[in-house]
Design an enzyme around this catalytic site. Structure first.
Site, PDB file in Angstrom:
ATOM      1  N   THR A 124      -3.705  -7.851 -10.513  1.00  0.00           N
ATOM      2  CA  THR A 124      -4.730  -6.942 -10.014  1.00  0.00           C
ATOM      3  C   THR A 124      -4.721  -6.941  -8.491  1.00  0.00           C
ATOM      4  O   THR A 124      -4.536  -7.985  -7.872  1.00  0.00           O
ATOM      5  CB  THR A 124      -6.116  -7.391 -10.520  1.00  0.00           C
ATOM      6  OG1 THR A 124      -6.106  -7.388 -11.949  1.00  0.00           O
ATOM      7  CG2 THR A 124      -7.212  -6.474 -10.032  1.00  0.00           C
ATOM      8  N   CYS A 125      -4.924  -5.767  -7.896  1.00  0.00           N
ATOM      9  CA  CYS A 125      -4.985  -5.644  -6.439  1.00  0.00           C
ATOM     10  C   CYS A 125      -3.689  -6.207  -5.834  1.00  0.00           C
ATOM     11  O   CYS A 125      -2.607  -5.968  -6.346  1.00  0.00           O
ATOM     12  CB  CYS A 125      -6.240  -6.347  -5.915  1.00  0.00           C
ATOM     13  SG  CYS A 125      -6.639  -6.024  -4.174  1.00  0.00           S
ATOM     14  N   SER A 126      -3.785  -6.973  -4.746  1.00  0.00           N
ATOM     15  CA  SER A 126      -2.565  -7.492  -4.120  1.00  0.00           C
ATOM     16  C   SER A 126      -1.946  -8.640  -4.901  1.00  0.00           C
ATOM     17  O   SER A 126      -0.908  -9.176  -4.498  1.00  0.00           O
ATOM     18  CB  SER A 126      -2.842  -7.922  -2.673  1.00  0.00           C
ATOM     19  OG  SER A 126      -3.834  -8.921  -2.635  1.00  0.00           O
TER      20      SER A 126
END
Length: 253
Positions: A124-126
């Site tokens: 998720t995300c970075s």
């Protein structure tokens, strides 16, 4: 720490609740969630909630069993060291972590090893950059938060813009925050069946209704999007450097 304490099942009420979601045959999912100093809880809490509600065996994984600080203000005690991580995880989960952690060879080596053993990966995300740095995204479609998704091409991936979950084989990637819930529910449906996933979604009453509707650059408009971009520019540049360095170290070995 007992197993019941480790999995949040030390009270009769929580054990009874989890029992309502146990799949036929009683096999408990085995989920590994990466935590470290400075990890971002909102990017992993969806996985912890979705898989936890069905009574999964959840491992909070770090180098050592020591208190780590989630950012902001979220002290967390890991339960499982790198060397004790099960080799048969149903899912390995990672969200946003600090660039300093991404630059740690031990972290990237852990993902390079366990990411190939786990049956599925949620990033998720970075966190997508973490698995990219570990060489797990070569030739794969993947997404991330809007400010770093373009970096994925430097890690051998095929970047996909947008906040929806991208599934490529056994790898589930998403944007931040609610993306963790979305990806986890989709994977839960694949693992235990759509009816179980629907019941989990309803039990959590997961139905996001953002009050300001500015959750994407397109919705926010150019002025607010630029402000957000500038606020994250320094740390995102550090993410790019760290992830590319890790990727090049592994791929050139």
């Amino acid at each position: 720490m007992t197993d019941e304490q480790r999995y949040g099942l030390s009270t009769d009420s929580m054990r009874a609740l989890a029992a309502n979601f146990e799949p036929a045959g009683g096999r408990r999912l085995k989920i590994g969630i990466f935590v470290c100093p400075g990890f971002i809880p909102m990017d992993i809490i969806g996985a912890q909630s979705v898989f936890g509600i069905v009574g999964a065996e959840i491992h909070l994984i770090w180098k050592r069993i020591e208190l780590v600080e989630g950012f902001p203000a979220y002290p967390t005690m890991p339960t499982t060291r790198f060397e004790d991580c099960p080799d048969d995880l149903d899912a390995l989960v990672v969200g946003m972590i600090p660039p300093e952690m991404m630059a740690d060879p031990d972290v990237i080596d852990f993902f390079a090893d366990q990411g190939r053993k786990a049956k599925n990966i949620i990033a998720t995300c970075s966190g997508t950059l973490v698995i990219g740095a570990a060489g797990l995204l070569k030739g794969r479609r993947a997404t991330s938060n809007s400010n770093v998704v373009e970096y994925l091409k430097d890690l051998g991936a095929i970047p996909v813009k947008g906040s929806d979950v991208v599934v490529d084989g056994n790898i589930y990637t998403s944007g931040p925050a609610t993306g963790s819930f979305d990806a986890s529910l989709i994977l839960l449906g694949h693992l235990l069946g759509e009816e179980v996933a629907k019941l989990a979604e309803l039990t959590l009453e997961y139905d996001p209704r953002p009050p300001f509707k500015t959750g994407t650059p397109e919705l926010a408009g150019p002025e607010l999007a630029e402000r957000a971009h500038l606020a994250m520019l320094e740390i995102n540049t550090a993410y790019h450097r760290a992830s590319v360095a890790g990727y090049e170290r592994l791929t050139s070995a």
